[in-house]
Write an enzyme that holds these catalytic residues in place. Sequence first.
Site, mmCIF file in Angstrom:
data_model
loop_
_atom_site.group_PDB
_atom_site.id
_atom_site.type_symbol
_atom_site.label_atom_id
_atom_site.label_comp_id
_atom_site.label_asym_id
_atom_site.label_seq_id
_atom_site.Cartn_x
_atom_site.Cartn_y
_atom_site.Cartn_z
ATOM 1 C CG HIS A 148 -7.585 -34.788 14.647
ATOM 2 N ND1 HIS A 148 -7.345 -34.552 13.304
ATOM 3 C CD2 HIS A 148 -7.432 -36.124 14.830
ATOM 4 C CE1 HIS A 148 -7.037 -35.702 12.723
ATOM 5 N NE2 HIS A 148 -7.081 -36.672 13.616
ATOM 6 C CE LYS A 173 -3.551 -35.041 14.986
ATOM 7 N NZ LYS A 173 -2.904 -36.234 15.566
#
EC number: 1.17.1.8
Lengths: 244, 244, 244, 244
Positions: free
Chosen positions: C132, C136
């Site tokens: 990701h 995050k």
Amino acid sequence: MISVAVIGAAGRMGKTTCDAVEAAADLTLSARIGSGDDLLAGLKGAQVAVVMTGPEGVDDIVATCVEQGVHAVVGTTGWTEAGLAKVQAALASKPEVGVLLAPNFALGAVLLMRFAAEAAKHFESVEVVELHHPNKADAPSGTARHTAQQIAAARREAGVAPSPDATTAALDGARGADVDGVRVHSVRLRGLVAHEEVLLGGPGEQLTIRHDSFDRISFMPGVLLAVRQIAGRPGLVQGLEHYL
Amino acid sequence: MISVAVIGAAGRMGKTTCDAVEAAADLTLSARIGSGDDLLAGLKGAQVAVVMTGPEGVDDIVATCVEQGVHAVVGTTGWTEAGLAKVQAALASKPEVGVLLAPNFALGAVLLMRFAAEAAKHFESVEVVELHHPNKADAPSGTARHTAQQIAAARREAGVAPSPDATTAALDGARGADVDGVRVHSVRLRGLVAHEEVLLGGPGEQLTIRHDSFDRISFMPGVLLAVRQIAGRPGLVQGLEHYL
Amino acid sequence: MISVAVIGAAGRMGKTTCDAVEAAADLTLSARIGSGDDLLAGLKGAQVAVVMTGPEGVDDIVATCVEQGVHAVVGTTGWTEAGLAKVQAALASKPEVGVLLAPNFALGAVLLMRFAAEAAKHFESVEVVELHHPNKADAPSGTARHTAQQIAAARREAGVAPSPDATTAALDGARGADVDGVRVHSVRLRGLVAHEEVLLGGPGEQLTIRHDSFDRISFMPGVLLAVRQIAGRPGLVQGLEHYL
Amino acid sequence: MISVAVIGAAGRMGKTTCDAVEAAADLTLSARIGSGDDLLAGLKGAQVAVVMTGPEGVDDIVATCVEQGVHAVVGTTGWTEAGLAKVQAALASKPEVGVLLAPNFALGAVLLMRFAAEAAKHFESVEVVELHHPNKADAPSGTARHTAQQIAAARREAGVAPSPDATTAALDGARGADVDGVRVHSVRLRGLVAHEEVLLGGPGEQLTIRHDSFDRISFMPGVLLAVRQIAGRPGLVQGLEHYL
């Protein structure tokens, strides 16, 4: 503080460039120049012009920048020999000015090309796979062709034999396109943006170099790097790789 | 304890099969049958035969197994319609016997095919890339063709439109081979064994399913699974996927 | 023509949903409901509500939909036991109404999870890698945890042994996080969006299933599929996989 | 014709080296030297020794080669400071002799390391994933640690900030091991051999460099390249990258 004019400022790449210049602490945006605007007026006070127009008339635009003593960082593609000659002629009278023509400003794409050409001298086999969205009109992509050509040139120079291939029974197209003796495969898939993979193989091993462009913002670090360095690189340069 | 005869025991796949049977606690190797050996004698006492011969005469071999009441797990490829008919005829008199013809016993290859066909109903775009060593004569590989055919069939049945493709200017071969409307690309690279990738794309997303065969030992779990289950699967079955 | 109200219409997912509903020929957008709007008024005339709010108060919103006889397709995550009980209670009086709670509407993510759980029964080793963007806050991602849990459950049920691992000397963290006995590795990289990879290995072979989310538009096909099917799926359903 | 003695000729790497030397038209195998053999006798007539022994006593073996004027290409790992000093001392009296110590002779692994260190100067984020068979005792692998260290050194030198990471809630181990500030993730999977991936990310783009070792034959091109060049590289060199 470097003062930057953006030519083709209303296009998508132009707008992204304006945003990037404005966000950079060491750069200032001196003008956003569109297709109907007065070029000479727009270039006033600019040290560097970033040219993100369509191909038509770009040679005159860049020649004008040179004549005004403004360095030009150019993302426009589709240059003709005649267009290049016009820019060279302008540079003859202004040898201190820099012009950079770069078809791809993504640092990763530039590094992929350089690494692939270097590695291709050391491996028996090499092929290229490029993957794009399905609205793309040309196959292979310009970047993939350019990559294959650079690989082929590096192998020729190093005296490497062609990649081995025992195929005797093939469906049409299965083995891809032949670009200077390097096989190139073009995948078109909804959801993708622009992706390129160079696969190199030797006895018992594989080396893979892959670049993914997810967003045109990926071009901005390369554009800004060029804007910052171009004053020290007079003359015509083709390809961002020469700046790294 | 299941008693297993291996036919084609001197070949590379046959030898690997013998080793795998001997290493399995619940199986016993009753015979290694080579091309010059007496088949009927070799099948004595066997419950299951694993057939790993070349294509020539394999139909007679399998028909003989059936006549002797021996289930046959068959890795030999290149079946003709006439050969299949011969086996069906033998099975007509021995409906309790099972015959499995499987071109690929690697569990991962079988699962890839099944998952690809299922996923292909839900995505706008799908293409196949297969990668093999450069001594391979055919392109695309048989497994990749079979995968593309199963994908095409699943999409037809589900009423999915062809994958979008706006290509108007392409070098010959760039967009791969067309197998039932699915594009298949064949890469040949020194160092590789057998690899297959199915790429599926929809708005904003991609699903990729890839299988790598590094060694023919990868076929053994599938062969043993078939040996263990075939007694409960009478009749002719094509494809290991029906056993999973 | 199915009439659809979008709740949480001012958020990014809500706006994308409104656009997708308006673009679908068989759907009509009956209301865009924001946090300050009258819910009962907004639900008038709607057959299906798509709920894309934050977690707070979502249980009351869904219960109200049920009481009004409006099916609810819900993308909001962070449900508590108490919230689920409230929805179940509402459904007790309206058993003909459907409620779907789905943490991930991307078809590819849902298929990945299903395929991974199926394949994990057949392979000796399995690990998960999720990748990701670096903003995050949690690692591993909720989707990766959920994937690992489903894999672990499938292996437990099938009696598969834990993945082999002879590691005796490791730097802290090298072997990833342990989610129900499945190793999960979290990569954080500028430029990425949301990506997940399940790696399965057996003797001589590897199967890889990967999903890439490039854009939240990837959730729309799953949302619209749910809107179209929910009238035929009364009661509470958790996970879009039950609709495929 | 270069005359080559192989020391440690009975081991797996030694045997593979003997085969490779015999197969090369410009090399001749002068001796296969095992652990019980007379080293001085074996080195007679050799120009280059390839050393593929275990770590014990390797410093004395290499020092003896140097004293005899035989260049040494060394694949043995686990060198101590004292061992290196012994070799340096021997080289002091024979400055024309070359010694190459290389932990990894796979050209692809060497190129990956070099490319990764170069690229890491230009990208905001970088992480390493290595994947091996599950019988491996250490995690991360020596090659992956070395790669991460070279990446870290290149970034330090170029003044690149640490990779961004907003993780606040993580399961133990999810974010991998920390090697000089670079995250390294170790996957262990049945069926794999030795694989390494460097992931680099910047705004809107990703660059991935991956190396797969499928077979120890992959070390042979690097060994032969060193054998051919070592006469021109006097003194102690660590790492095959200096030969490319």
